[in-house]
Design a protein around this motif. Structure first.
Motif, PDB file in Angstrom:
ATOM      1  N   GLU A 203      88.893  86.690  58.032  1.00  0.00           N
ATOM      2  CA  GLU A 203      88.727  85.297  58.786  1.00  0.00           C
ATOM      3  C   GLU A 203      87.187  85.105  58.761  1.00  0.00           C
ATOM      4  OE1 GLU A 203      90.331  88.401  59.155  1.00  0.00           O
ATOM      5  OE2 GLU A 203      92.156  87.862  59.692  1.00  0.00           O
ATOM      6  N   ARG A 206      87.621  82.914  56.043  1.00  0.00           N
ATOM      7  CA  ARG A 206      88.745  81.654  55.804  1.00  0.00           C
ATOM      8  C   ARG A 206      87.651  80.546  56.639  1.00  0.00           C
ATOM      9  NH1 ARG A 206      93.756  81.322  54.584  1.00  0.00           N
ATOM     10  NH2 ARG A 206      94.558  79.811  55.283  1.00  0.00           N
ATOM     11  N   ASP A 211      91.395  75.773  54.234  1.00  0.00           N
ATOM     12  CA  ASP A 211      92.436  76.391  54.442  1.00  0.00           C
ATOM     13  C   ASP A 211      92.857  77.857  53.744  1.00  0.00           C
ATOM     14  OD1 ASP A 211      91.926  75.087  51.502  1.00  0.00           O
ATOM     15  OD2 ASP A 211      94.210  74.267  51.505  1.00  0.00           O
ATOM     16  N   GLY A 212      90.911  78.686  53.058  1.00  0.00           N
ATOM     17  CA  GLY A 212      91.610  79.838  52.529  1.00  0.00           C
ATOM     18  C   GLY A 212      90.896  79.404  51.808  1.00  0.00           C
ATOM     19  N   ALA A 229      92.348  85.589  53.646  1.00  0.00           N
ATOM     20  CA  ALA A 229      91.200  85.008  53.352  1.00  0.00           C
ATOM     21  C   ALA A 229      91.791  83.585  52.744  1.00  0.00           C
ATOM     22  CB  ALA A 229      90.385  85.574  52.702  1.00  0.00           C
ATOM     23  N   ARG A 231      94.213  81.144  50.287  1.00  0.00           N
ATOM     24  CA  ARG A 231      94.986  79.726  50.655  1.00  0.00           C
ATOM     25  C   ARG A 231      96.407  80.143  50.048  1.00  0.00           C
ATOM     26  NH1 ARG A 231      95.826  77.205  45.586  1.00  0.00           N
ATOM     27  NH2 ARG A 231      93.922  77.442  44.712  1.00  0.00           N
TER      28      ARG A 231
END
Length: 319
Positions: A203, A206, A211-212, A229, A231
């Motif tokens: 997290e 991310r 979006d990751g 983590a 996308r």
């Protein structure tokens, strides 16, 4: 010649100094007078019996995947510009009949051998082949375009550290996790952002992106929790067997993430790959980190320290 090997699998104390016949270079081969052999987690797996490498008859098992030293014999038809007196480094597959690199002399095909980085000691050069090629194979499989965002776990370790520096050399933005005592070390590798190590790291990665991240190199073997983590359409490279691999694969597929395994032996004999690492080290873009040096008689101590954890850089056996 002097070597370090084992006649039965077990703890560090099964390692012993033994005498073996000194080998000679055949066609297309060179003989290296080994000055340094790195101690890696793979050696612990071999010693403990957690790999398929087994004793052949009465011959001992010799661990060791990295060596550096001096060529002192060249076989006919070498054809790679290598000569007696050259200071070189190489990766070795310990599953071969002759065993690994814990020995005063090793014989290898010329395509497995390259010069040491300029100014590097044998101990420093011996830290590069296995871990550097593992990190390089991971990144090659990810096939990231320049400017991608990559997260690397275990950046304070050997594989993770090389993954960071190779990624920066390729033009990527690199995020890492680190314990408080390793923040300064990973900063020296050129990372862009460091987040605290531990639960919730996916997290935290991310949160640094829209979006990751595009991909992860999981040198710390965190596994499935890191998928959060990445996308959708991204990828994760891991460096050894993943715990509960079927469940990991299912979760990756559900999230639209491609997992790839870094398999260093895919680069055996690919001299261009090892020479790329040499050139990057020459340019100061790869750090050769030696944690400590040991004589062959203290190989067991080196294994104990590695298994205890927290070693930064590589322990090296010097012959």
């Amino acid at each position: 010649m002097k070597a370090v090997g084992l006649f039965r699998h077990g703890g560090p104390d099964v390692l012993q100094v033994i005498e073996r016949t000194t080998p000679h270079a055949g066609p297309g081969e060179v003989r290296i007078r080994v000055r340094a052999a790195a101690v890696n987690p793979a050696d612990v797996l071999i010693r403990s019996g957690r790999t398929p490498i087994r004793q052949r008859g009465t011959e001992p098992v010799l661990p060791g995947s990295d060596v550096a030293g001096t060529i002192d014999e060249v076989g006919p038809g070498i054809g790679t510009g290598l000569a007696v007196g050259d200071e070189v480094m190489a990766m070795i597959n310990p599953s071969r009949p002759a065993g690994g690199g814990y020995a005063e002399w090793v014989v290898l095909p010329g395509s497995w051998v390259v010069p040491v980085p300029t100014g590097a000691s044998p101990a420093e050069a011996a830290t590069l082949p296995l871990n550097g090629l593992t990190a390089l194979h991971a990144l090659d499989q990810l096939r990231l375009p320049p400017g991608s965002t990559l997260a690397v776990t275990g950046a304070a370790g050997a594989v993770g550290g090389y993954a960071v520096q190779l990624a920066k050399a390729a033009g990527h933005r690199v995020l890492v996790d680190a314990a408080p005592g390793d923040v300064e070390l990973v900063a020296s590798l050129g990372v862009d952002v460091t987040v605290p190590r531990g639960p919730g790291v996916a997290e935290r990665f991310r949160a640094l992106t829209d979006d990751g991240v595009d991909a992860v190199v999981d040198a710390a073997l965190i596994g499935a929790p890191l998928l959060a983590a990445i996308r959708r359409g991204g990828s994760l490279a891991y460096v050894r067997g993943m715990p509960d691999h079927p469940a990991f694969e299912r979760e990756a597929a559900r999230r639209g993430i491609t997992p790839v395994m870094a398999y260093v032996h895919a680069y055996e004999g690919q001299r261009d790959k090892l020479d790329l690492l040499r050139r990057l080290a020459d340019q100061g873009r790869l750090s050769l980190r030696v944690a400590d040096r040991y004589p062959p008689e203290q190989a067991a101590q080196a294994h104990r320290l590695l298994e205890a954890g927290g070693v930064r850089g590589r322990l090296v056996i010097e012959f």
